[in-house]
Write a protein that holds these residues in place. Structure first.
Motif, PDB file in Angstrom:
ATOM      1  N   SER A  80      22.786  27.942 -52.324  1.00 36.14           N
ATOM      2  CA  SER A  80      22.234  29.293 -53.003  1.00 36.14           C
ATOM      3  C   SER A  80      23.197  30.359 -53.346  1.00 36.14           C
ATOM      4  O   SER A  80      24.458  30.232 -52.737  1.00 36.14           O
ATOM      5  N   LEU A  81      22.903  31.275 -54.150  1.00 35.84           N
ATOM      6  CA  LEU A  81      23.991  32.264 -54.526  1.00 35.84           C
ATOM      7  C   LEU A  81      23.642  33.580 -54.025  1.00 35.84           C
ATOM      8  O   LEU A  81      22.287  34.020 -54.540  1.00 35.84           O
ATOM      9  N   LEU A  82      24.372  34.318 -53.416  1.00 36.57           N
ATOM     10  CA  LEU A  82      24.139  35.491 -53.048  1.00 36.57           C
ATOM     11  C   LEU A  82      25.008  36.650 -53.898  1.00 36.57           C
ATOM     12  O   LEU A  82      26.106  36.491 -54.112  1.00 36.57           O
ATOM     13  N   GLY A  83      24.198  37.507 -54.771  1.00 33.16           N
ATOM     14  CA  GLY A  83      25.069  38.333 -55.515  1.00 33.16           C
ATOM     15  C   GLY A  83      24.309  39.593 -56.034  1.00 33.16           C
ATOM     16  O   GLY A  83      22.927  39.762 -55.746  1.00 33.16           O
ATOM     17  N   ARG A  84      24.932  40.539 -56.541  1.00 30.50           N
ATOM     18  CA  ARG A  84      24.340  41.653 -57.358  1.00 30.50           C
ATOM     19  C   ARG A  84      23.852  41.463 -58.732  1.00 30.50           C
ATOM     20  O   ARG A  84      24.687  41.054 -59.597  1.00 30.50           O
ATOM     21  N   VAL A  85      22.860  42.206 -58.949  1.00 30.37           N
ATOM     22  CA  VAL A  85      22.244  41.877 -60.494  1.00 30.37           C
ATOM     23  C   VAL A  85      23.182  42.984 -61.361  1.00 30.37           C
ATOM     24  O   VAL A  85      23.178  44.203 -60.771  1.00 30.37           O
ATOM     25  N   THR A  86      23.893  42.489 -62.319  1.00 29.69           N
ATOM     26  CA  THR A  86      24.579  43.286 -63.134  1.00 29.69           C
ATOM     27  C   THR A  86      23.994  43.785 -64.411  1.00 29.69           C
ATOM     28  O   THR A  86      24.096  44.928 -64.909  1.00 29.69           O
ATOM     29  N   SER A  87      22.940  43.048 -64.988  1.00 26.16           N
ATOM     30  CA  SER A  87      22.379  43.274 -66.264  1.00 26.16           C
ATOM     31  C   SER A  87      21.019  42.529 -66.363  1.00 26.16           C
ATOM     32  O   SER A  87      21.183  41.373 -65.613  1.00 26.16           O
TER      33      SER A  87
END
Length: 257
Positions: A80-87
């Motif tokens: 899985s990928l953990l990340g912040r939504v940028t758009s």
């Protein structure tokens, strides 16, 4: 005649120990210690194993993934990928900046996440929500579908700027990863696709085969049925005027042919 005293007797000296033979029995002095080649070989082998194991862990868990094209095939359905939504570009897809390790590895408080568009170029993963289909926004001169702006606004409010975890199932022809995405809302971790269905902002993805649901097809169908019964979101439209996103896209393709 003088008799010999006990102290005059000397025991013979023991023979010197046999020197080890063979290449791996040779000795090497390192600072104040002496080691055999066998001991050094074992130490080097153990160090090599640790380096390889560390490299494997880094590549699979802590290396940042810039774009969907950098995701290897063996990664699918296993990571899985953990990340912040940028758009958020549409009602059912958005981009995330991968932040492996999250807060524990310094993201946000030690390692800043870019916010300027030019700094985010070729540095985000395009995510398509698995199992759901939202009304189509206007693209390439084509008109928008009813409730597309509402679905887009809902998704922006729900995940925009937030940290999410995407469980990746596959990649599509548009260089996106198809994933089941979770976001923390208050004390609860929510399935974004499921919440869209509950709110009537999307429908269950229509496909004869190959659609990805992450094992949640039953929950998705039930959520859609409840929203439809309660006439939420796009289900407020009269049945005769209501067109599914899949049929809407099909009509556009047929109109272009």
């Amino acid at each position: 005649m003088k008799w010999p005293t006990p102290s005059s007797f000397t025991s013979p000296s023991p023979p010197p120990p046999d020197e080890p033979t063979g290449f791996f029995s040779r000795r090497v002095r390192f600072y104040q210690h002496t080691y055999t080649f066998r001991e050094l070989s074992l130490a080097c082998g153990a160090a090599g194993v640790l380096v390889l194991a560390g490299s494997h862990v880094f590549r699979n868990y802590f290396r940042r993934v810039p774009t969907a094209n950098h995701i290897a095939h063996h990664f699918l359905r296993k990571r899985s990928l953990l990340g912040r939504v940028t758009s958020v570009g549409d009602g059912d897809n958005f981009r995330i900046y991968h932040t492996p390790g999250g807060w524990l590895l310094g993201w946000d408080w030690l390692r800043p996440i870019p916010s300027v568009r030019k700094d985010l170029k070729d540095q985000t993963v395009h995510v398509r929500l698995a199992g759901v289909d939202a009304p189509e926004c206007a693209h390439f001169g084509h008109p928008s579908q009813p409730y597309s702006s509402e679905a887009l606004a809902w998704l922006k409010e729900y995940v925009g700027g937030r940290r999410v975890r995407a469980y990746i199932h596959s990649k599509d022809q548009y260089e996106r990863v198809v994933a089941t995405v979770y976001v923390w809302r208050g004390l609860w971790r929510r399935d974004v696709g499921l919440e869209m269905l509950k709110a009537g902002m999307a429908v269950v993805y229509e496909a004869k085969g190959g659609a990805e649901f992450g094992g949640r097809r039953v929950q998705y169908d039930a959520a859609e049925a409840r929203a439809k019964h309660a006439k939420l979101g796009l289900w407020k439209q009269a049945k005769k005027k209501r067109v599914s996103p899949g049929m809407f896209k099909k009509s556009i393709r047929e109109g272009n042919s």
